[in-house]
Enzyme design. Sequence first.
Site, PDB file in Angstrom:
ATOM      1  N   ASP A 127       3.792  -5.371   6.657  1.00  0.00           N
ATOM      2  CA  ASP A 127       3.115  -6.668   6.813  1.00  0.00           C
ATOM      3  C   ASP A 127       3.253  -7.257   8.216  1.00  0.00           C
ATOM      4  OD1 ASP A 127       2.340  -6.649   4.171  1.00  0.00           O
ATOM      5  OD2 ASP A 127       4.038  -7.862   3.477  1.00  0.00           O
ATOM      6  N   LYS A 163       2.442 -15.678   4.559  1.00  0.00           N
ATOM      7  CA  LYS A 163       1.107 -15.211   4.147  1.00  0.00           C
ATOM      8  C   LYS A 163       1.030 -15.224   2.629  1.00  0.00           C
ATOM      9  CE  LYS A 163       2.544 -10.998   2.532  1.00  0.00           C
ATOM     10  NZ  LYS A 163       2.497 -10.564   1.146  1.00  0.00           N
TER      11      LYS A 163
HETATM   12  O1  C5P Z   1       6.863  -1.642   4.859  1.00  0.00           O
HETATM   13  P1  C5P Z   1       7.886  -2.431   4.098  1.00  0.00           P
HETATM   14  O2  C5P Z   1       9.271  -2.275   4.647  1.00  0.00           O
HETATM   15  O3  C5P Z   1       7.501  -3.860   3.931  1.00  0.00           O
HETATM   16  O4  C5P Z   1       7.900  -1.833   2.628  1.00  0.00           O
HETATM   17  C1  C5P Z   1       8.914  -2.107   1.704  1.00  0.00           C
HETATM   18  C2  C5P Z   1       8.805  -1.155   0.526  1.00  0.00           C
HETATM   19  O5  C5P Z   1       7.615  -1.454  -0.215  1.00  0.00           O
HETATM   20  C3  C5P Z   1       8.654   0.306   0.912  1.00  0.00           C
HETATM   21  O6  C5P Z   1       9.908   0.896   1.079  1.00  0.00           O
HETATM   22  C4  C5P Z   1       7.887   0.881  -0.266  1.00  0.00           C
HETATM   23  O7  C5P Z   1       8.763   1.109  -1.359  1.00  0.00           O
HETATM   24  C5  C5P Z   1       6.993  -0.271  -0.675  1.00  0.00           C
HETATM   25  N1  C5P Z   1       5.632  -0.186  -0.085  1.00  0.00           N
HETATM   26  C6  C5P Z   1       4.747   0.797  -0.537  1.00  0.00           C
HETATM   27  N2  C5P Z   1       3.491   0.848  -0.016  1.00  0.00           N
HETATM   28  C7  C5P Z   1       3.087  -0.044   0.917  1.00  0.00           C
HETATM   29  C8  C5P Z   1       3.967  -1.052   1.369  1.00  0.00           C
HETATM   30  C9  C5P Z   1       5.241  -1.102   0.842  1.00  0.00           C
HETATM   31  O8  C5P Z   1       5.089   1.606  -1.399  1.00  0.00           O
HETATM   32  N3  C5P Z   1       1.842   0.041   1.392  1.00  0.00           N
END
Ligand code: C5P
Length: 279
Positions: A131, A8
């Site tokens: 995502d 994406k």
């Molecule tokens: O959800 P995911 O594992 O992809 O997120 C990775 C990191 O990105 C999280 O641990 C956080 O630090 C940050 N994040 C965030 N806010 C979001 C998505 C991700 O702070 N909406």
Amino acid sequence: MKLKACAKINLTLDITGVRTDGFHELRSVMVPVTLCDTVSFKESDSFAFECDIKELCADDNLCVRAAKSFFEITCINPSVSLYLQKNIPFPAGLGGGSADAACVLRGLNEIYNSPLNSKTLFSLAEGLGSDVPFCLLQKPALCEGRGEILTTIKGMPSLDIVIAIGKSRLKTPEVFRAYDNAGIDTRNDTECLLNAIKEGVKERIIAALGNAFEPITDILAPETKYLREQMIALGALNARISGSGPSVYGVFENSQKASECAERLKDEGCFAVSCKTLS
Ligand code: C5P
């Protein structure tokens, strides 16, 4: 069975707040692109996972976690081996790992005759990462909340793009932290882009692309700034980072111009590929 797991790009990414759980409230328009990994599913005595990239053959790979969550909730005895062929660079802000996990959920649900309805699949996806729900949807969407609240967007034209990434790598939490510390004003690129999509004027859509992280990634990974500038110099109509970087995409008038730019960037030693956004 072999399924595609499409990367994406974020056409916009606005950060509208910080939540009590430490995650950030986002407003982002995301679109899938033709650049993809593939996941092959084969019958087997038990569960197995392999990948053409050795460092990704681990139990904490998002594909393995996706499969575990599927087998746990369905109480099905695993009898499948997965083979992941990586083409999407990582970590890059292109949702590669999320796409692979979503692909595993889709594939397993198909193989075992749909034991899970769409609502349950999306809730498993949400537990795997911000995502993953978008990657399960596989359509242009406004992504809000952590990224998991999805509204499908109709009328998004297909764009000829180049995706490129140099040598630098960034960690998503580190980019969010640096953004918080920088005290940057909230942008409103997403609203502008949604209006442009409604009007249906491609030039206005391309002009509205934006990413709130760029002032940060310009500093943490100056190569991203160079790549954006280089894409513009090579004919891009606009160029932005995707997600929290360090991948960069440029939008071109046509596929030939995109291919020419990709070739030039490859000559400079970058990963670069011309592809299309999916609508
Ligand atoms: O959800 P995911 O594992 O992809 O997120 C990775 C990191 O990105 C999280 O641990 C956080 O630090 C940050 N994040 C965030 N806010 C979001 C998505 C991700 O702070 N909406």
